[in-house]
Design a protein around this motif. Structure first.
Motif, PDB file in Angstrom:
ATOM      1  N   SER A 128       0.843  -1.187   0.000  1.00  0.00           N
ATOM      2  CA  SER A 128       0.000   0.000   0.000  1.00  0.00           C
ATOM      3  C   SER A 128       0.881   1.240   0.000  1.00  0.00           C
ATOM      4  O   SER A 128       2.109   1.160   0.080  1.00  0.00           O
ATOM      5  CB  SER A 128      -0.902   0.000   1.233  1.00  0.00           C
ATOM      6  OG  SER A 128      -0.107   0.191   2.407  1.00  0.00           O
ATOM      7  N   ASN A 129       0.252   2.411  -0.039  1.00  0.00           N
ATOM      8  CA  ASN A 129       1.009   3.663   0.022  1.00  0.00           C
ATOM      9  C   ASN A 129       1.590   3.932   1.402  1.00  0.00           C
ATOM     10  O   ASN A 129       2.385   4.865   1.562  1.00  0.00           O
ATOM     11  CB  ASN A 129       0.126   4.838  -0.402  1.00  0.00           C
ATOM     12  CG  ASN A 129      -0.170   4.841  -1.883  1.00  0.00           C
ATOM     13  OD1 ASN A 129       0.553   4.217  -2.667  1.00  0.00           O
ATOM     14  ND2 ASN A 129      -1.222   5.534  -2.282  1.00  0.00           N
TER      15      ASN A 129
ATOM     16  N   ILE B 181      -5.010   0.600  -0.210  1.00  0.00           N
ATOM     17  CA  ILE B 181      -4.483   1.909  -0.608  1.00  0.00           C
ATOM     18  C   ILE B 181      -3.712   2.516   0.561  1.00  0.00           C
ATOM     19  O   ILE B 181      -2.510   2.764   0.471  1.00  0.00           O
ATOM     20  CB  ILE B 181      -5.611   2.840  -1.073  1.00  0.00           C
ATOM     21  CG1 ILE B 181      -6.329   2.234  -2.282  1.00  0.00           C
ATOM     22  CG2 ILE B 181      -5.051   4.228  -1.431  1.00  0.00           C
ATOM     23  CD1 ILE B 181      -7.562   2.998  -2.732  1.00  0.00           C
ATOM     24  N   ASN B 182      -4.401   2.748   1.686  1.00  0.00           N
ATOM     25  CA  ASN B 182      -3.744   3.229   2.904  1.00  0.00           C
ATOM     26  C   ASN B 182      -4.034   2.344   4.102  1.00  0.00           C
ATOM     27  O   ASN B 182      -3.597   2.659   5.215  1.00  0.00           O
ATOM     28  CB  ASN B 182      -4.178   4.666   3.224  1.00  0.00           C
ATOM     29  CG  ASN B 182      -3.562   5.678   2.288  1.00  0.00           C
ATOM     30  OD1 ASN B 182      -2.359   5.882   2.268  1.00  0.00           O
ATOM     31  ND2 ASN B 182      -4.392   6.325   1.480  1.00  0.00           N
TER      32      ASN B 182
ATOM     33  N   GLU C  59     -11.088  -5.446  -2.275  1.00  0.00           N
ATOM     34  CA  GLU C  59     -10.283  -5.612  -3.482  1.00  0.00           C
ATOM     35  C   GLU C  59     -11.044  -6.550  -4.408  1.00  0.00           C
ATOM     36  O   GLU C  59     -11.391  -7.667  -4.014  1.00  0.00           O
ATOM     37  CB  GLU C  59      -8.923  -6.211  -3.143  1.00  0.00           C
ATOM     38  CG  GLU C  59      -8.107  -5.402  -2.140  1.00  0.00           C
ATOM     39  CD  GLU C  59      -6.952  -6.201  -1.583  1.00  0.00           C
ATOM     40  OE1 GLU C  59      -5.948  -6.377  -2.290  1.00  0.00           O
ATOM     41  OE2 GLU C  59      -7.082  -6.651  -0.413  1.00  0.00           O
TER      42      GLU C  59
ATOM     43  N   ARG D 293      -5.739  -0.988  -9.550  1.00  0.00           N
ATOM     44  CA  ARG D 293      -4.362  -1.475  -9.579  1.00  0.00           C
ATOM     45  C   ARG D 293      -4.159  -2.298 -10.845  1.00  0.00           C
ATOM     46  O   ARG D 293      -4.906  -3.256 -11.105  1.00  0.00           O
ATOM     47  CB  ARG D 293      -4.052  -2.327  -8.347  1.00  0.00           C
ATOM     48  CG  ARG D 293      -2.577  -2.704  -8.239  1.00  0.00           C
ATOM     49  CD  ARG D 293      -2.246  -3.370  -6.917  1.00  0.00           C
ATOM     50  NE  ARG D 293      -2.678  -4.747  -6.845  1.00  0.00           N
ATOM     51  CZ  ARG D 293      -3.444  -5.249  -5.897  1.00  0.00           C
ATOM     52  NH1 ARG D 293      -3.913  -4.463  -4.932  1.00  0.00           N
ATOM     53  NH2 ARG D 293      -3.786  -6.523  -5.896  1.00  0.00           N
TER      54      ARG D 293
ATOM     55  N   THR E  30      -5.171   6.262  -7.617  1.00  0.00           N
ATOM     56  CA  THR E  30      -6.141   6.391  -6.532  1.00  0.00           C
ATOM     57  C   THR E  30      -6.746   7.783  -6.479  1.00  0.00           C
ATOM     58  O   THR E  30      -6.169   8.756  -6.958  1.00  0.00           O
ATOM     59  CB  THR E  30      -5.491   6.082  -5.173  1.00  0.00           C
ATOM     60  OG1 THR E  30      -4.469   7.049  -4.910  1.00  0.00           O
ATOM     61  CG2 THR E  30      -4.881   4.695  -5.175  1.00  0.00           C
TER      62      THR E  30
END
Length: 241
Positions: A18-19, A26-27, A165, A188, A206
């Motif tokens: 993830s970031n 994502i986060n 997801e 993604r 995103t």
């Protein structure tokens, strides 16, 4: 019918960083970890609102995250992260996550993690537990975190968080999450596993749904240095699964 057949056949879901550095959406994290023997390099340009206290009216500043991750042992991952946001900070920190070595046909996967170890400012600090479950082309995650944010107005994953997801093709995933403070959506794109068994490249686009659809992207490259098939065998396993 062709699209539905593709979804049903897409039973094996991949996972990526993830970031925030840990394996996740994502986060937010899911309950997956890097495969033993994998090395990953990640870059993203997402500006993290914990730095400006979620003040969306504050002038935007550019941020870059450089992340290096390794699957050193079965069910365990570790990442180092260099976050540089001009006008805010330059921060070096680490993440670790452990997945319980238990697989069951009906029970979810479970993992525990620590975020932002060794950072002086501790902007992203968090302790969390998370579970996920896969059903055909879908992986759903739900977790609970305790943030170490400096103030209440800079805390992410402080309480319940979760995400989805959805695998539509071998190369395309749809993503959505709520990190207890903001909501994100994204896609993604990744190289199919049939292309290479030792390397995978993916990119994530995103949108921050809570902040005027502020967009960002990431690139992630993973190398498999070796594969030890015995390392993926759960210590505890439901024999009837």
């Amino acid at each position: 019918m062709i699209f539905l057949s593709t979804l049903i056949d897409a039973s094996e879901l991949s996972h990526a960083l993830s970031n925030q550095g840990f394996t996740g959406i994502i986060n937010t994290p899911n309950a997956q970890v890097m495969n033993q023997g994998d090395l990953t390099m990640h870059f993203d340009n997402q500006f993290d609102n914990v730095l400006r206290g979620y003040d969306y009216d504050k002038e935007y500043n550019y941020q870059e995250d450089y992340i290096f991750g390794a699957g050193l042992f079965p069910y365990f991952e570790i990442q180092g992260r260099l976050s540089e946001a001009r006008g805010y900070h330059r921060d070096l920190s680490a993440n670790i996550k452990f997945q319980l070595p238990y697989k069951h046909k009906y029970l979810p996967n479970l993992a525990f993690g620590l975020q932002d170890l060794g950072s002086a400012a501790n902007h992203y600090g968090n302790k969390y537990m998370v579970m996920d479950k896969e059903l055909w082309f879908l992986r759903a995650s739900l977790g609970y975190g305790i943030s170490d944010g400096i103030t209440e107005n800079t805390q992410r994953m402080d309480g319940f968080f979760g995400g989805l997801e959805v695998k539509t093709f071998d190369w395309l995933y749809l993503l959505a999450e709520d990190d207890s403070r903001e909501q994100f959506a994204g896609i993604r794109l990744e190289t199919p596993k049939s292309w290479s068994s030792s390397m995978q490249l993916n990119t994530m686009l995103t949108s921050n749904l809570s902040n005027n659809h502020e967009t960002s992207f990431s690139v992630n490259l993973t190398f498999a240095l070796y594969e030890d098939t015995n390392s993926y065998r759960p210590i505890l396993e439901d024999k009837k699964a």
